[in-house]
Design a protein around this motif. Structure first.
Motif, short mmCIF file in Angstrom:
data_model
loop_
_atom_site.label_atom_id
_atom_site.label_comp_id
_atom_site.label_asym_id
_atom_site.label_seq_id
_atom_site.Cartn_x
_atom_site.Cartn_y
_atom_site.Cartn_z
N GLN A 41 0.85 -1.19 0.00
CA GLN A 41 0.00 0.00 0.00
C GLN A 41 0.88 1.24 0.00
N PRO A 42 0.98 1.89 -1.16
CA PRO A 42 1.71 3.16 -1.21
C PRO A 42 0.99 4.22 -0.41
N GLY A 44 -1.25 7.02 0.69
CA GLY A 44 -2.41 7.67 0.10
C GLY A 44 -3.12 6.87 -0.97
N LYS A 45 -2.71 5.61 -1.16
CA LYS A 45 -3.31 4.78 -2.21
C LYS A 45 -3.87 3.49 -1.62
N GLY A 46 -4.54 2.73 -2.46
CA GLY A 46 -5.13 1.48 -2.02
C GLY A 46 -4.15 0.33 -2.02
N LEU A 47 -4.66 -0.83 -1.63
CA LEU A 47 -3.84 -2.02 -1.61
C LEU A 47 -3.57 -2.51 -3.03
N GLU A 48 -2.35 -2.98 -3.25
CA GLU A 48 -1.94 -3.50 -4.55
C GLU A 48 -1.39 -4.90 -4.36
N TRP A 49 -2.03 -5.87 -5.00
CA TRP A 49 -1.52 -7.24 -4.96
C TRP A 49 -0.30 -7.34 -5.86
N VAL A 94 3.91 0.46 2.41
CA VAL A 94 3.86 -0.55 3.45
C VAL A 94 3.65 -1.89 2.75
N TYR A 95 4.52 -2.82 3.04
CA TYR A 95 4.46 -4.14 2.41
C TYR A 95 3.91 -5.16 3.41
N TYR A 96 2.92 -5.90 2.93
CA TYR A 96 2.28 -6.91 3.76
C TYR A 96 2.44 -8.30 3.14
#
Length: 121
Positions: A41-42, A44-49, A94-96
């Motif tokens: 998740q950068p 201010g942006k949404g989650l990115e797979w 943020v990396y999940y």
């Protein structure tokens, strides 16, 4: 209870490689049907797979990141890892890591707490 924990450097220089590891406890990364994912998740942006590795070791990547992404696993340590090459400040996020209990259903039931990675010189 499955737990996931991301680890890796919080600061990476532009053009270098970002490397993160997810350590899994309370369950095996080889459990049938499971897939182990990297999601970011950068600001201010949404989650990115970004991609996933299944319980069989097959890998799948986001088309937009495929050329720069490599996911691997170490079954002896119950870990899976992410490598992202040629990073730019746009890779700051943020990396999940997360588990999909039934690969393909895109439903994540366990997540790591996330780790901030900043790309900056």
């Amino acid at each position: 209870q499955v737990q996931l924990q991301e680890s890796g450097p919080g600061l990476v220089k532009p053009s270098q490689m970002l490397s993160l590891t997810c350590t899994v406890s309370g369950g095996s990364i080889t459990t049938s049907s499971n897939a182990w994912n990297w999601i970011r998740q950068p600001p201010g942006k949404g989650l990115e797979w970004m991609g996933a590795i299944t319980y069989l070791g097959s890998t799948y990547y986001s088309p937009s990141l495929k050329s720069r992404t490599f996911i691997s696993r170490d079954t002896s340590k119950n870990q899976f890892s992410l490598q992202l090459s040629s990073v730019t400040p746009e890779d700051t996020a943020v990396y999940y890591c997360a588990r999909d209990p039934n690969w393909g259903q895109v439903r994540y039931d366990y997540w790591g707490q996330g780790t901030q990675v900043t790309v900056s010189s």
